[in-house]
Design a protein around this motif. Structure first.
Motif, PDB file in Angstrom:
ATOM      1  N   ASP A   1      10.546  15.858  22.999  1.00 41.06           N
ATOM      2  CA  ASP A   1      10.302  14.858  21.958  1.00 41.06           C
ATOM      3  C   ASP A   1       9.641  13.594  22.488  1.00 41.06           C
ATOM      4  OD1 ASP A   1      11.469  16.631  20.210  1.00 41.06           O
ATOM      5  OD2 ASP A   1      13.437  15.660  20.229  1.00 41.06           O
ATOM      6  N   LYS A   2       9.216  13.637  23.782  1.00 38.08           N
ATOM      7  CA  LYS A   2       8.498  12.522  24.419  1.00 38.08           C
ATOM      8  C   LYS A   2       9.376  11.284  24.619  1.00 38.08           C
ATOM      9  CE  LYS A   2       4.500  14.779  24.272  1.00 38.08           C
ATOM     10  NZ  LYS A   2       4.901  15.992  23.556  1.00 38.08           N
ATOM     11  N   GLU A   3      10.699  11.434  24.542  1.00 39.34           N
ATOM     12  CA  GLU A   3      11.596  10.312  24.835  1.00 39.34           C
ATOM     13  C   GLU A   3      11.719  10.110  26.343  1.00 39.34           C
ATOM     14  OE1 GLU A   3      15.362  10.885  22.951  1.00 39.34           O
ATOM     15  OE2 GLU A   3      14.474  11.470  21.032  1.00 39.34           O
ATOM     16  N   LEU A   4      11.522  11.197  27.105  1.00 34.58           N
ATOM     17  CA  LEU A   4      11.551  11.149  28.560  1.00 34.58           C
ATOM     18  C   LEU A   4      10.286  11.828  29.073  1.00 34.58           C
ATOM     19  CD1 LEU A   4      15.264  12.229  29.237  1.00 34.58           C
ATOM     20  CD2 LEU A   4      14.343   9.899  29.373  1.00 34.58           C
ATOM     21  N   PRO A   5       9.734  11.357  30.201  1.00 38.83           N
ATOM     22  CA  PRO A   5       8.511  11.970  30.729  1.00 38.83           C
ATOM     23  C   PRO A   5       8.815  13.224  31.543  1.00 38.83           C
ATOM     24  CG  PRO A   5       9.176  10.134  32.119  1.00 38.83           C
ATOM     25  CD  PRO A   5      10.173  10.175  30.990  1.00 38.83           C
ATOM     26  N   TYR A   6       7.957  14.227  31.422  1.00 33.70           N
ATOM     27  CA  TYR A   6       8.091  15.396  32.292  1.00 33.70           C
ATOM     28  C   TYR A   6       7.492  15.051  33.653  1.00 33.70           C
ATOM     29  CZ  TYR A   6       8.316  20.184  33.903  1.00 33.70           C
ATOM     30  OH  TYR A   6       8.640  21.311  34.622  1.00 33.70           O
ATOM     31  N   ASN A   7       8.183  15.424  34.742  1.00 29.85           N
ATOM     32  CA  ASN A   7       7.662  15.187  36.086  1.00 29.85           C
ATOM     33  C   ASN A   7       8.085  16.336  36.986  1.00 29.85           C
ATOM     34  OD1 ASN A   7      10.317  14.342  37.503  1.00 29.85           O
ATOM     35  ND2 ASN A   7      10.237  12.965  35.742  1.00 29.85           N
ATOM     36  N   LEU A   8       7.463  16.418  38.157  1.00 30.92           N
ATOM     37  CA  LEU A   8       7.726  17.529  39.071  1.00 30.92           C
ATOM     38  C   LEU A   8       9.181  17.574  39.507  1.00 30.92           C
ATOM     39  CD1 LEU A   8       4.555  17.374  41.346  1.00 30.92           C
ATOM     40  CD2 LEU A   8       5.052  19.009  39.526  1.00 30.92           C
ATOM     41  N   SER A   9       9.801  16.405  39.675  1.00 27.92           N
ATOM     42  CA  SER A   9      11.193  16.366  40.117  1.00 27.92           C
ATOM     43  C   SER A   9      12.129  16.937  39.059  1.00 27.92           C
ATOM     44  CB  SER A   9      11.607  14.930  40.454  1.00 27.92           C
ATOM     45  OG  SER A   9      10.834  14.437  41.506  1.00 27.92           O
ATOM     46  N   PHE A  10      11.790  16.680  37.783  1.00 24.73           N
ATOM     47  CA  PHE A  10      12.602  17.267  36.723  1.00 24.73           C
ATOM     48  C   PHE A  10      12.431  18.780  36.701  1.00 24.73           C
ATOM     49  CE2 PHE A  10      12.964  18.656  32.216  1.00 24.73           C
ATOM     50  CZ  PHE A  10      14.350  18.573  32.144  1.00 24.73           C
TER      51      PHE A  10
END
Length: 359
Positions: A86-95
């Motif tokens: 929902d774009k409330e948190l950014p997707y990143n490699l660590s996630f």
């Protein structure tokens, strides 16, 4: 529930358990494929839907087969994924790494339970707390918190170099490693497994290497192997020809790495990772303390993981302890005895903690 909260699961018919694990492994493999695809070519709604679908299936199977204490782990992972979707948190490699590690940890916990091995219930509570913490993060601190949970510090960029370039280049190294993993010579997440072991060894040694440079070397040292013919990985063939191909692969990697002077330490580790402690390695026949300590760690892990995690010629794969035994037999010749002792300590700690590094 009785004192053994998993006795209902352990009492299931063998045929049901076989079917259960086959379904779970399909969920796990698909989630892994989707996460790696996101890292390589980017986000898409279809990939998120696929991850959610398999997480739901994973969670449902846990519930049906009386593994209720594990359900909250997957449930909170879903909640974080929903906030990312929902774009409330950014997707990143660590996630992405955290998603893979969480699913892998739950799977390994289930394997231990099915074998009636002793398990630490406190670990489940710790996982839930970690995921709850991430679930409550803001978009500003989410990536940093993911890095902490993965046991890594955020990559530190040398301020004498362009700060806008290095993080993207580091992500490129990680993407290259994932692509090379997919060539089929090793199990999924080979580079992640090697990275975890390398960081653990570096920590045991009081961090003589910069973690980020070490990770870059781990991710990139096999880059040139992507251009080696597939049949090379058969153990038969002329040893001299094989060595020439490996040297050519190393040269290809070094040409690329030399384009990035800020990764000079990683480049040096890569250049020397095929040197032997007694001077019989190549390309420069270095020996002893003339070999970079990061190169010594990578050399040991290359040997270990090639024996325990190669996909092809599975009948030649070694067990954990036979592989460790061979590493120890080669100390003083191929490997630095001090670094072998550190490797042994990391293996011992992983076994004690029922870690998933060797699955």
């Amino acid at each position: 529930m009785s004192d053994n909260v998993f006795e209902d699961f352990q009492a299931l018919d063998e045929e049901i358990l076989t079917d259960f694990f086959a379904s779970i492994e399909e969920n796990k493999d698909t989630i892994e494929d989707m996460v790696e695809s996101i890292e390589q070519v980017g986000l898409s709604d279809e990939k998120f839907i696929e991850i959610f679908r398999h997480l739901h299936s994973f969670k449902g199977n846990l519930n049906v087969c009386f593994l209720d204490p594990l359900v909250p782990v997957i449930h909170h992972l879903e909640s974080i994924m929903r906030r990312v979707r929902d774009k409330e948190l950014p997707y990143n490699l660590s996630f992405g790494t955290l998603v893979l590690d969480t699913v892998e940890n739950v799977y390994n916990f289930m394997c231990s339970i099915s074998k009636k091995q002793e398990v630490d219930m406190n670990n489940i509570g710790e996982w839930v707390n970690v995921l709850l913490h991430l679930e409550r993060c803001t978009s500003d601190n989410f990536e940093a918190e993911c890095l902490k949970m993965n046991g890594q510090e955020a990559p530190q960029v040398d301020h004498e170099h362009d700060e806008s370039d290095s993080p993207e280049i580091f992500q490129l190294f990680s993407t290259f490693a994932s692509l090379i993993d997919k060539l089929g010579h090793f199990k999924h997440a080979h580079s992640r497994r090697q990275a975890k072991l390398a960081l653990a060894m570096n920590l045991q040694l009081n961090k003589p290497c910069d973690d980020t440079q070490l990770l870059a070397a781990v991710y990139m040292h096999n880059f040139g192997m992507a251009f080696i013919p597939h049949e090379f990985f058969d153990a038969s063939g002329n040893t001299s020809d094989r060595q020439q191909l490996v040297q050519r692969a190393l040269d290809t990697t070094l040409k690329l790495m030399n384009l990035f002077p800020e990764w000079a330490e990683a480049t040096k580790m890569i250049e020397q990772h095929m040197e032997n402690f007694d001077g019989t390695g190549y390309p420069n026949h270095l020996e002893g303390d003339n070999i970079h300590i990061g190169s010594k760690m990578i050399a040991i892990l290359d040997k270990f993981l090639s024996q325990t995690h190669a996909v092809e010629q599975q009948h030649r794969r070694k067990t954990l302890f036979s592989a460790v035994s061979e590493i120890n037999q080669l100390q003083g010749s191929h490997f630095d005895p001090e670094i072998v002792e550190v490797f042994n300590a990391v293996v011992r700690e992983a076994i004690s903690n029922k870690d998933n590094l060797f699955e």
